[in-house]
Scaffold this motif. Sequence first.
Motif, mmCIF file in Angstrom:
data_model
loop_
_atom_site.group_PDB
_atom_site.id
_atom_site.type_symbol
_atom_site.label_atom_id
_atom_site.label_comp_id
_atom_site.label_asym_id
_atom_site.label_seq_id
_atom_site.Cartn_x
_atom_site.Cartn_y
_atom_site.Cartn_z
ATOM 1 N N ILE A 128 10.578 6.700 2.177
ATOM 2 C CA ILE A 128 10.927 5.897 3.266
ATOM 3 C C ILE A 128 10.326 4.618 3.374
ATOM 4 O O ILE A 128 9.671 3.916 4.410
ATOM 5 N N ARG A 131 5.225 2.010 1.897
ATOM 6 C CA ARG A 131 3.871 2.627 2.570
ATOM 7 C C ARG A 131 2.567 2.617 1.782
ATOM 8 O O ARG A 131 2.077 3.548 1.135
ATOM 9 N N VAL A 133 -1.475 1.671 1.409
ATOM 10 C CA VAL A 133 -2.676 2.166 1.632
ATOM 11 C C VAL A 133 -3.752 1.100 2.024
ATOM 12 O O VAL A 133 -4.950 1.299 2.057
ATOM 13 N N VAL A 172 -0.139 -2.235 13.729
ATOM 14 C CA VAL A 172 -0.715 -0.814 14.182
ATOM 15 C C VAL A 172 -0.475 0.073 12.976
ATOM 16 O O VAL A 172 0.822 0.303 12.448
ATOM 17 N N THR A 173 -1.543 1.015 12.685
ATOM 18 C CA THR A 173 -1.330 2.028 11.597
ATOM 19 C C THR A 173 -1.958 3.197 12.068
ATOM 20 O O THR A 173 -2.998 3.460 12.247
ATOM 21 N N ILE A 338 9.472 0.010 11.862
ATOM 22 C CA ILE A 338 8.161 0.664 11.524
ATOM 23 C C ILE A 338 8.154 0.769 9.871
ATOM 24 O O ILE A 338 7.233 0.351 9.237
HETATM 25 C C1 EPZ Z 1 2.347 8.490 10.413
HETATM 26 O O1 EPZ Z 1 2.369 8.022 9.229
HETATM 27 C C2 EPZ Z 1 3.182 9.866 10.231
HETATM 28 N N1 EPZ Z 1 2.587 10.515 9.377
HETATM 29 C C3 EPZ Z 1 4.487 9.342 10.304
HETATM 30 O O2 EPZ Z 1 5.394 10.792 10.243
HETATM 31 C C4 EPZ Z 1 5.189 8.416 11.214
HETATM 32 O O3 EPZ Z 1 6.459 8.098 10.903
HETATM 33 C C5 EPZ Z 1 4.242 7.047 11.043
HETATM 34 O O4 EPZ Z 1 2.669 7.613 11.384
HETATM 35 C C6 EPZ Z 1 4.448 6.115 12.331
HETATM 36 O O5 EPZ Z 1 4.376 6.954 13.654
HETATM 37 C C7 EPZ Z 1 1.429 11.502 9.674
HETATM 38 O O6 EPZ Z 1 1.055 11.575 10.800
HETATM 39 C C8 EPZ Z 1 1.254 12.611 8.838
HETATM 40 P P1 EPZ Z 1 1.427 4.206 9.652
HETATM 41 P P2 EPZ Z 1 1.436 6.983 8.398
HETATM 42 O O7 EPZ Z 1 0.175 4.091 8.924
HETATM 43 O O8 EPZ Z 1 0.139 7.020 9.167
HETATM 44 C C9 EPZ Z 1 2.183 0.205 7.167
HETATM 45 C C10 EPZ Z 1 6.912 12.176 9.623
HETATM 46 O O9 EPZ Z 1 8.305 12.260 9.495
HETATM 47 N N2 EPZ Z 1 1.138 0.368 6.454
HETATM 48 O O10 EPZ Z 1 1.228 4.005 10.950
HETATM 49 O O11 EPZ Z 1 1.598 6.873 7.085
HETATM 50 C C11 EPZ Z 1 3.170 1.362 6.922
HETATM 51 O O12 EPZ Z 1 3.996 0.976 5.598
HETATM 52 C C12 EPZ Z 1 6.047 11.164 9.072
HETATM 53 O O13 EPZ Z 1 6.326 13.026 10.050
HETATM 54 C C13 EPZ Z 1 0.490 -0.692 5.692
HETATM 55 O O14 EPZ Z 1 1.218 -1.848 5.377
HETATM 56 O O15 EPZ Z 1 2.142 5.572 9.247
HETATM 57 C C14 EPZ Z 1 4.223 1.259 7.876
HETATM 58 O O16 EPZ Z 1 5.329 0.195 7.815
HETATM 59 C C15 EPZ Z 1 7.031 10.188 8.264
HETATM 60 N N3 EPZ Z 1 -0.723 -0.623 5.024
HETATM 61 C C16 EPZ Z 1 3.321 0.769 9.015
HETATM 62 O O17 EPZ Z 1 1.894 0.457 8.634
HETATM 63 C C17 EPZ Z 1 -1.444 0.708 5.090
HETATM 64 O O18 EPZ Z 1 -2.522 0.700 4.535
HETATM 65 C C18 EPZ Z 1 3.104 2.094 9.957
HETATM 66 O O19 EPZ Z 1 2.408 3.163 9.003
HETATM 67 C C19 EPZ Z 1 -1.011 1.612 6.052
HETATM 68 C C20 EPZ Z 1 0.350 1.597 6.654
#
Ligand code: EPZ
Length: 429
Positions: A128, A131, A133, A172-173, A338
């Motif tokens: 997706i 993503r 870190v 927001v992450t 997102i």
């Molecule tokens: C969590 O993923 C969930 N996973 C995801 O669920 C969910 O879609 C997502 O949050 C948004 O609600 C779990 O909780 C295990 P983010 P996460 O960090 O934490 C960018 C499912 O289907 N970003 O909020 O990985 C990222 O690329 C899964 O259950 C950076 O740029 O999501 C995205 O565009 C899929 N740099 C946005 O932030 C970073 O270092 C939000 O990601 C981290 C994130």
Amino acid sequence: MDRIRIVGGNKLHGTIPISGAKNAALPLMIAALLSDETLILDNVPRLADVALLQRILGNHGVDIMAAGKRPGDHEYQGQTLHISAKNIIDTTAPYDLVSKMRASFWVIAPLLARMHEAKVSLPGGCAIGTRPVDLLIMALEKLGAEISIDAGYVVASAPGGLKGATIEFPKVTVSGTHVALMAAALAKGTTIISNAACEPEITDVADCLNKMGAKITGAGTPRILIEGVAKLHGARHTVLPDRIETGTYAMAVAMTGGEVQLSGARPELLQSALDVLSQAGATITVNNDGIKVARNGAGISPVTVTTAPFPGFPTDLQAQLMALMTRAKGASHITETIFENRFMHVQELARFGAKISLDGETATIDGVSKLRGAPVMATDLRASVSLVIAALAAEGETMVNRIYHLDRGFERLEEKLSACGATIERISG
Ligand code: EPZ
């Protein structure tokens, strides 16, 4: 590989018990690494991702005991895990494990906070979007960690321990907030996380950490304050109900028509999605046991929705809403903000006869009067379940392939739906 066969056309009637939230259970299990005493988690869903994380934690030396079923326990009740990280024998999380599940990267925070070192494989690509870190690394560096990247691994150390700091996230992450929260719980001094994610799973983890002796206030708001403590102790915590599973079954009922009680669901966890479902023509009633969803007679109305961090409409329900809108009377617009590239379900929904066009982040769905069953598959779990929703309303037979993804995030999906009258079965092999 197992497949799921669905013959569409049946309305759903009955009760669906809602399981514990996958996206809370995973970080809660990881938080057990912060203490040398036992963390007991109740209502942990029986999912492939949970089983995989048990293996990953086992690699660090964590003992996990899954309590057996007691007389009178219903088979739907989640499991109780006793997680003991008394002796951490390895602070490395290897590529072959981390690459299977992104969230396992988050072990870096408790390992660093408690052991002052961690070596964790970069999680790698994902279906997706890219993503990255970078924000997780930024948060740990703010807390005083020294971090380098070596041969695909993030190598982190904090010889004197982590130190409280102000961490301001530029976006927001959820992952960034989980990592900052866990690391700051054992850092010396005060940490402020600003622009923190407000998702209910963050609040659930903060509640559990507080039961373990952490001093966290403000979880669930964009500003979280953490007074670091020297040690965390054991605790017992119940995983909150899964809002994405709740929303998924609510959309399934809106799709097929009928009336289903979502038992144990908490409406405040998905108000934005419930509002969209009401607009689409479903009747939502909150009662003591959860949420009742019905659609009787009225057709499906089109909606315009943009995904957003909590309390906005969740990205994890975007694919399911799109499946529902394929049968709406008119054109719907869904914008994904997102994740880039979270539209893999579009092509698969087209196999049912759906009419969807993409323009950048926005999908336009022109509702059709009829879907036809087809062989389909998807590459992430929410996309996979959107195909199940379409299949439930499609004429004839659908075969959903690669259901490994469904097993990662939906506990006993086919049992829950068939108990409500769907014609759905798992075909092994
Ligand atoms: C969590 O993923 C969930 N996973 C995801 O669920 C969910 O879609 C997502 O949050 C948004 O609600 C779990 O909780 C295990 P983010 P996460 O960090 O934490 C960018 C499912 O289907 N970003 O909020 O990985 C990222 O690329 C899964 O259950 C950076 O740029 O999501 C995205 O565009 C899929 N740099 C946005 O932030 C970073 O270092 C939000 O990601 C981290 C994130």
